[in-house]
Motif scaffolding. Structure first.
Motif, mmCIF file in Angstrom:
data_model
loop_
_atom_site.group_PDB
_atom_site.id
_atom_site.type_symbol
_atom_site.label_atom_id
_atom_site.label_comp_id
_atom_site.label_asym_id
_atom_site.label_seq_id
_atom_site.Cartn_x
_atom_site.Cartn_y
_atom_site.Cartn_z
ATOM 1 N N PRO A 121 0.829 -1.223 0.000
ATOM 2 C CA PRO A 121 0.000 0.000 0.000
ATOM 3 C C PRO A 121 0.855 1.262 0.000
ATOM 4 O O PRO A 121 1.946 1.303 0.572
ATOM 5 C CB PRO A 121 -0.816 -0.128 1.290
ATOM 6 C CG PRO A 121 -0.798 -1.581 1.619
ATOM 7 C CD PRO A 121 0.518 -2.111 1.125
ATOM 8 N N GLU A 122 0.352 2.305 -0.638
ATOM 9 C CA GLU A 122 1.102 3.548 -0.717
ATOM 10 C C GLU A 122 1.083 4.262 0.634
ATOM 11 O O GLU A 122 0.093 4.211 1.371
ATOM 12 C CB GLU A 122 0.526 4.440 -1.805
ATOM 13 C CG GLU A 122 -0.847 5.023 -1.495
ATOM 14 C CD GLU A 122 -1.289 6.035 -2.526
ATOM 15 O OE1 GLU A 122 -0.507 6.345 -3.430
ATOM 16 O OE2 GLU A 122 -2.431 6.527 -2.408
ATOM 17 N N SER A 123 2.190 4.906 0.934
ATOM 18 C CA SER A 123 2.283 5.693 2.168
ATOM 19 C C SER A 123 2.700 7.129 1.882
ATOM 20 O O SER A 123 2.835 7.918 2.811
ATOM 21 C CB SER A 123 3.286 5.049 3.126
ATOM 22 O OG SER A 123 4.538 4.849 2.491
ATOM 23 N N ASP A 124 2.917 7.456 0.600
ATOM 24 C CA ASP A 124 3.287 8.820 0.206
ATOM 25 C C ASP A 124 2.494 9.173 -1.049
ATOM 26 O O ASP A 124 2.987 9.035 -2.179
ATOM 27 C CB ASP A 124 4.789 8.898 -0.049
ATOM 28 C CG ASP A 124 5.284 10.310 -0.220
ATOM 29 O OD1 ASP A 124 4.438 11.220 -0.340
ATOM 30 O OD2 ASP A 124 6.513 10.534 -0.237
ATOM 31 N N PRO A 125 1.244 9.649 -0.901
ATOM 32 C CA PRO A 125 0.406 9.946 -2.084
ATOM 33 C C PRO A 125 1.012 10.997 -2.993
ATOM 34 O O PRO A 125 0.830 10.940 -4.215
ATOM 35 C CB PRO A 125 -0.909 10.426 -1.463
ATOM 36 C CG PRO A 125 -0.905 9.896 -0.069
ATOM 37 C CD PRO A 125 0.524 9.877 0.358
ATOM 38 N N THR A 126 1.736 11.962 -2.419
ATOM 39 C CA THR A 126 2.332 13.007 -3.256
ATOM 40 C C THR A 126 3.355 12.420 -4.219
ATOM 41 O O THR A 126 3.390 12.763 -5.417
ATOM 42 C CB THR A 126 2.994 14.068 -2.368
ATOM 43 O OG1 THR A 126 2.028 14.594 -1.452
ATOM 44 C CG2 THR A 126 3.572 15.192 -3.214
ATOM 45 N N HIS A 127 4.183 11.523 -3.720
ATOM 46 C CA HIS A 127 5.187 10.899 -4.585
ATOM 47 C C HIS A 127 4.531 10.013 -5.625
ATOM 48 O O HIS A 127 4.973 9.967 -6.787
ATOM 49 C CB HIS A 127 6.165 10.086 -3.735
ATOM 50 C CG HIS A 127 7.225 9.402 -4.526
ATOM 51 N ND1 HIS A 127 7.186 8.055 -4.816
ATOM 52 C CD2 HIS A 127 8.350 9.887 -5.135
ATOM 53 C CE1 HIS A 127 8.245 7.735 -5.536
ATOM 54 N NE2 HIS A 127 8.960 8.815 -5.736
ATOM 55 N N THR A 128 3.470 9.307 -5.248
ATOM 56 C CA THR A 128 2.759 8.463 -6.209
ATOM 57 C C THR A 128 2.181 9.297 -7.346
ATOM 58 O O THR A 128 2.244 8.918 -8.526
ATOM 59 C CB THR A 128 1.638 7.685 -5.500
ATOM 60 O OG1 THR A 128 2.198 6.918 -4.432
ATOM 61 C CG2 THR A 128 0.919 6.767 -6.458
ATOM 62 N N TYR A 129 1.633 10.463 -6.998
ATOM 63 C CA TYR A 129 1.082 11.353 -8.031
ATOM 64 C C TYR A 129 2.194 11.835 -8.971
ATOM 65 O O TYR A 129 1.996 11.906 -10.196
ATOM 66 C CB TYR A 129 0.376 12.530 -7.361
ATOM 67 C CG TYR A 129 -0.093 13.584 -8.332
ATOM 68 C CD1 TYR A 129 -1.234 13.395 -9.111
ATOM 69 C CD2 TYR A 129 0.611 14.782 -8.464
ATOM 70 C CE1 TYR A 129 -1.655 14.362 -10.007
ATOM 71 C CE2 TYR A 129 0.198 15.753 -9.357
ATOM 72 C CZ TYR A 129 -0.937 15.539 -10.129
ATOM 73 O OH TYR A 129 -1.343 16.498 -11.017
ATOM 74 N N GLN A 130 3.340 12.170 -8.426
ATOM 75 C CA GLN A 130 4.457 12.634 -9.253
ATOM 76 C C GLN A 130 4.946 11.543 -10.200
ATOM 77 O O GLN A 130 5.289 11.819 -11.365
ATOM 78 C CB GLN A 130 5.597 13.104 -8.359
ATOM 79 C CG GLN A 130 5.292 14.349 -7.553
ATOM 80 C CD GLN A 130 6.390 14.693 -6.573
ATOM 81 O OE1 GLN A 130 7.348 13.930 -6.405
ATOM 82 N NE2 GLN A 130 6.257 15.846 -5.904
#
Length: 611
Positions: A122-131
Motif C-alpha cells: 500500500p502507498e504511504s506517500d500519495p504526493t510521490h505516487t502522483y508525481q
C-alpha cells in the motif's frame, strides 16, 4: 522376480516341520499355439524364507550399486534421491480453517495466495505516487530502435542455453532449438527484430506455469510454506538474453548500478562481499573500536516491486524505445499454478519482476540502485540482502550513525513501497571491548540484537572467531554423510572412483565455500573440518586403523584442508587486483592505506596470502 527367487532356492522339503507354503506359477511363453501353466508348491520354514528374501534383496541392491556410473547420470540420480527431503503430501488449510485436499482445490488455494502476493505494498506517500504517474504520462522524446539482431547472435544464444532447464507451457526445450534449421533461425531473428521495431512484447510469451516447491523445515499445511517456481516459454528467455546485451552497456555507461551492489553482476561474488565486510570489522577490532552492523531483510523483495516506480526509473535512464519494450514486457503478465495435471485460474501480476526470467534480476537492481547512503557508514548490498556497518571508538556514535542511515532508508522505502521485515533483521556489535552499543530501530520498531549472524551463507560471530561457522558446517556435513551412507560405507559395492566423485562433488563444496575467509580461524576450528575429511576418506577406502591419515590423503591424491585453503586463496587473490570494482580491488593489497597497524595476535583473511 519374487517367484523366480523362490523357484531358484534349493531348500529341501521339510513336511514334518512347521513352516509356510510358497506358491509359484510359471507360464510357457515359447509356444503360442499351445500355452500351458505349471503350478508348484514348496514347503519352507518362515525363518528360511526370510533369510532367502533378505539375501535376494541384498544381492539385487549390491548389483544396482555396482552398476551406478556418471556417464548415464545414474549416480547423480541416486544421490539426488538420497539428499532430497521427503515430505508426505498434506492438505492445505484455507483462511476460514477448512482443508483443501484435492489437487484442484490446492492449486486454486495456491493461486489465491500468489494473487495476494503479486501486488504492490500500500502507498504511504500519495504526493510521490502522483508525481510518478504524472511523469509516466508525459510524452516521450524520439529515439532510434536498438540495433537489430543477426542470425549469428541468435545461434550463439541458442548454443549457450542451459540443457536441463524445465520448459514452459509450450514444452519446447533448449535441445529442440539446437536442432532448428537455418530457415527457422532466420524467421526467429526476424521475429525478434520486429519486437525491437514495434516495441511490443508478445502476450503469449508473458504466460507462465508455476510449480510450488515445499520449503524445508516448514509446516506444509500453509500455502506460504511453498516456494513458487515460474516456467516461462524458452522463446521469451532467448529474447531476454539477446536484449540484455543491448541493455547492459547503457547502464554501465551511466554507472547506474552502484559499486556496493554485488548481486547478479559479472565478476562479483558473495565471497568478495563478505571479505569486504570482514575487512571492515577486522580494521575496527585492530583499532580497539566498536563496530556496529545492521543486517536487513527485505520482505518479498522480488514479488512486490511497484511497476510504476520501476518504469519511472527506467524512463529516466533509458532511451525511449528501450523503455517502451520493457514497459510492454512488464504489463499484462499472467500465470497459472500447475499441481500435477490440474491447473488453477489465471493470476495477473500487478507487481514483481518476472520470476524465472533473465531480465528480472537486472530490473530489481535498477529499482534499488538509488538506495540512500550515509557519509559515516558503509553499505553493502547483494541483491535484496542489505548490510549497513560503521565503527567508532565510542558506542553511542556507532548506534547514532546507524540510526541516521536507517531513518534515511525508511523514508526511501516509503516512497518506493519497499518493506523491511524488522523481526528477521539483525543488529550485531563486533567488538573485543566490554560494553555494547545502544539499540537501534527501524520505523520505531527495535531491530533484535544478536551475537552471530548468517550473511550470504557464512556465520559471522561478534568476535569473528569463525567457531559457529565451522561447528554448524560440521553438523551439516555429518547430516549429508548420513544421507549418503548407503553409497559411501565400507561394504558398499560402489567403485572407489565413484565414491571419491561423490565426496568431491557433493561433500567437499559444503565446507570449501568461504574458506578464503574462515580459513583464518585458529587451528582447532580448522581441525573440525579436517577430522571430518579424514574420517570420511577412511570410511570410503575401508582403511585399517594402522594406516595414517597422511598416507590416505597421499594415496588418494586428496589435499588437506590447509592445502585447499592456500590454493583457494591464491586463486581468489589473483583476481582481485585487476577487478573493475574499486571496492574489490582495494582488498588485494596487504599494505592498503585503510589497514591499521597490527595489534592482535590473530590472523585475518589478508594474512593468508603470505603464509
Amino acid at each position: 522376480m519374487f517367484f523366480k527367487a523362490i523357484r531358484d532356492c534349493s531348500v529341501p522339503n521339510k513336511a514334518h516341520q512347521v513352516g509356510c507354503g510358497v506358491l509359484w506359477i510359471e507360464r510357457n511363453s515359447t509356444n503360442i499355439s499351445f500355452p500351458y501353466v505349471r503350478i508348484g508348491f514348496i514347503s519352507i520354514s518362515a525363518q528360511e524364507l526370510r533369510a532367502e528374501l533378505s539375501l535376494f534383496r541384498s544381492d539385487t541392491y549390491n548389483s544396482y550399486i555396482a552398476s551406478l556410473c556418471t556417464h548415464n547420470r545414474s549416480l547423480w540420480d541416486s544421490t539426488k534421491r538420497l539428499l532430497r527431503s521427503h515430505s508426505a503430501p498434506s492438505p492445505l488449510r484455507r483462511p476460514d480453517g477448512s482443508w483443501a485436499r484435492s489437487d484442484e482445490d490446492k492449486a486454486q488455494l495456491f493461486a489465491n495466495h500468489l494473487c495476494s502476493i503479486f501486488q504492490p505494498f500500500p502507498e504511504s506517500d500519495p504526493t510521490h505516487t502522483y508525481q510518478v504517474h504524472e511523469f509516466l504520462n508525459s510524452p516521450l522524446p524520439l529515439s532510434l530502435p536498438p540495433s537489430p539482431f543477426n542470425p549469428s547472435d541468435v545461434t550463439y544464444a541458442i548454443q549457450h542455453l542451459p540443457r536441463r532447464k524445465s520448459p514452459g507451457y509450450d514444452l519446447i526445450t533448449g535441445d529442440i532449438l539446437r536442432h532448428f534449421p537455418r530457415r527457422a533461425i532466420l524467421l526467429l531473428t526476424y521475429l525478434y527484430n520486429s519486437i525491437l521495431r514495434t516495441t511490443y512484447f508478445p502476450l503469449l510469451w508473458k504466460f507462465a506455469h508455476i510449480k510450488m516447491i515445499p520449503k524445508p523445515n516448514k509446516l506444509h499445511t500453509e500455502p506460504s510454506a511453498y516456494r513458487p517456481i515460474s516456467l516461462l516459454p524458452i522463446f521469451s528467455k532467448l529474447f531476454e538474453k539477446l536484449f540484455l546485451k543491448r541493455l547492459v552497456p547503457i547502464l554501465d555507461s551511466q554507472n547506474i548500478i552502484p559499486s556496493h551492489q554485488f548481486g547478479f553482476r559479472p565478476f562479483h561474488s558473495t565471497i568478495q562481499q563478505c571479505l569486504h565486510i570482514v575487512d571492515l570489522i577486522s580494521s575496527s577490532l585492530e583499532q580497539k573500536q566498536y563496530c556496529g552492523a545492521a543486517f536487513l531483510d527485505v520482505e518479498q523483495a522480488f514479488d512486490r516491486v511497484w511497476h510504476p516506480g520501476l518504469l519511472y526509473k527506467l524512463k529516466n535512464i533509458l532511451p525511449s524505445t528501450y523503455y517502451l519494450i520493457l514497459k510492454s514486457y512488464l504489463q499484462d503478465r499472467y500465470s497459472v499454478v500447475c499441481l500435477r495435471n490440474k491447473l488453477s485460474d489465471y493470476i495477473r501480476s500487478n507487481a514483481s519482476v518476472p520470476q524465472g526470467s533473465v531480465l528480472g534480476p537486472l530490473l530489481y537492481l535498477i529499482y534499488t540502485a538509488d538506495i540512500p547512503t550515509h557519509p559515516s557508514t558503509n553499505i553493502a548490498t547483494f541483491a535484496d540482502d542489505i548490510c549497513i556497518i560503521t565503527s567508532n571508538h565510542e558506542p553511542s556514535p556507532v548506534s547514532g550513525n546507524l540510526q541516521c542511515h536507517l531513518n534515511d532508508l525508511h523514508e526511501w522505502c516509503k516512497k518506493w513501497r519497499i518493506v523491511i521485515n524488522q523481526s528477521k533483521s539483525v543488529h550485531i556489535n563486533f567488538s573485543l571491548r566490554h560494553g555494547s552499543c545502544p539499540p537501534i530501530t527501524f520505523d520505531n520498531i527495535p531491530i533484535p540484537p544478536a551475537s552471530c549472524v548468517r550473511y550470504l551463507g557464512l556465520y559471522i560471530d561478534k568476535r569473528v572467531t569463525w567457531n559457529p561457522h565451522t561447528r554448524l558446517k560440521r553438523i551439516d556435513l555429518n547430516r549429508k554423510f548420513g544421507q549418503l551412507r548407503t553409497l559411501l560405507h565400507r561394504r558398499s559395492k560402489l567403485s572407489l572412483d565413484n565414491k571419491l566423485t561423490i565426496y568431491n562433488m557433493i561433500l567437499k563444496p559444503t565446507w570449501t565455500y568461504g574458506i578464503e575467509l574462515w580459513g583464518s580461524a585458529k587451528k582447532s576450528n580448522i581441525d573440525r573440518i579436517q577430522s571430518f575429511q579424514s574420517k570420511t576418506l577412511r570410511t570410503i577406502l575401508d582403511a585399517p586403523w594402522y594406516v595414517s591419515n597422511h598416507t590416505i590423503h597421499t594415496d588418494l591424491n586428496i589435499p588437506t584442508v590447509r592445502q585447499v585453503l592456500h590454493e583457494k586463496f591464491k586463486t581468489f587473490h589473483s583476481k582481485l587486483e585487476t577487478h573493475p570494482n574499486p571496492r574489490v580491488s582495494s582488498l588485494s593489497s596487504l599494505n592498503h592505506p585503510l589497514s591499521p597497524p597490527r595489534r592482535l595476535k590473530r590472523r585475518w583473511p589478508r594474512d593468508l596470502l603470505v603464509e
